[in-house]
Design an enzyme around this catalytic site. Sequence first.
Site, short mmCIF file in Angstrom:
data_model
loop_
_atom_site.label_atom_id
_atom_site.label_comp_id
_atom_site.label_asym_id
_atom_site.label_seq_id
_atom_site.Cartn_x
_atom_site.Cartn_y
_atom_site.Cartn_z
N ASP A 1 -1.92 -7.30 -6.41
CA ASP A 1 -3.24 -7.95 -6.30
C ASP A 1 -3.88 -8.05 -7.69
OD1 ASP A 1 -3.65 -7.24 -3.06
OD2 ASP A 1 -2.55 -5.79 -4.25
N ARG B 1 -2.26 -10.87 -9.48
CA ARG B 1 -2.81 -12.16 -8.99
C ARG B 1 -4.19 -12.41 -9.62
NH1 ARG B 1 -0.96 -10.73 -2.82
NH2 ARG B 1 0.99 -11.86 -2.85
N ARG C 1 -1.22 -4.78 16.21
CA ARG C 1 -1.01 -4.30 14.83
C ARG C 1 -0.91 -2.79 14.82
NH1 ARG C 1 -4.91 -7.39 10.62
NH2 ARG C 1 -3.55 -6.44 9.09
N HIS D 1 -4.66 -2.14 -0.33
CA HIS D 1 -3.91 -3.39 -0.50
C HIS D 1 -4.11 -4.13 0.82
CE1 HIS D 1 -0.75 -6.29 -1.23
NE2 HIS D 1 -0.07 -5.87 -0.19
#
Length: 320
Positions: free
Chosen positions: A152, A155, A92, A179
Amino acid sequence: MSEKWIPRKVVIVGAGAVGATFAYALALSGVADEIVLLDLDRNLAQGQILDLAHGLPFYPNVQFKVGDASDYANAHIIVITAGARQRPGETRLALLQRNAQIIERLMDEIAAQGSQAVVLMVSNPVDVLTYVAQRRVNWPRGRVIGSGTVLDSSRFRYLLSQHCGVDVHNIHAYILGEHGDSEFAAWSMTHLAGIHFDEYCQVCQGCEDWEAAKQEIVAEVRNSAYHIIDYKGATNFGVGQALLRITSAIIRNEKSVLTVSTLLEGEYGLRDVCLGIPAVVGQGGVELILDAVLPPDEQAALEHSAAVLREAIQHLPLAD
Ligand SMILES: NC(=O)c1ccc[n+]([C@@H]2O[C@H](COP(=O)([O-])OP(=O)(O)OC[C@H]3O[C@@H](n4cnc5c(N)ncnc54)[C@H](O)[C@@H]3O)[C@@H](O)[C@H]2O)c1
């Protein structure tokens, strides 16, 4: 003689799932006069534009085109959804470093065109890449913003409305911070028609264990992207609407309160990090950060998010 007409131009960099869905939402909205798509894969951009353009008789009037760097010069907003995909075996961190380089190159190209646009970062990790972009050009901080936790928060509102059986438009609710995994619900700012949820719960008496429900709802918000990606490989519709909301606030100078990612310079006791906090968004991008006093548990959660993001930034070879 009439004044020169200046079209409301939105340039979208990255014509993948997110860029194309946003372009479609934007076309349907009528908020932009010109929508320009750029992608490293020019055929992809060409295909998306052709497909979008075939709906022209059915949208409010809008122009589409495949663009190049010269389009940055007179853009109102440049929305960056460009990103490299993880290679097999790639960490990552290595992916982050590659994406940071992509963003630095893009910001150099944008600045070289003398652009006065607001840059809206979407590519992930969005808070880190917003920081990278801002640091590269060093513009007034409000002009380089990230989509932050707008999706977010939406949601969160959706899940609260489902749980409580109340219209989502009557719910104001904010997810703050990164986030990503360290984001948290700012319950102190979350209310239903002006009533804090804990109080509303006493009025409603509709669920057996509100404290457990709160935790489930927040976990569901945090895991939403993972679930959708498991089902279909990418998230695009929700984020497309979130980007439309931010873009509309900028183009129409709405002064909307949105949890975009922005550089903090002492607000909430934090500096030199970008993360999602409530801010007034208008034609200049972030025009005012709402520097509220959070209860100790939420302040600690925000500081934790900032620490997580700083840790990621530290691993980037950013030029001084
Ligand atoms: N911030 C949010 O809320 C949010 C939500 C969903 C997805 N995302 C992020 O948005 C990004 C895009 O997602 P996607 O599903 O559309 O990915 P995608 O792979 O479908 O599209 C990315 C596109 O970027 C292009 N690209 C790569 N480098 C480029 C460059 N230098 N210039 C121009 N184009 C370039 C690729 O060719 C590709 O078409 C990802 O980073 C994803 O994690 C963010």
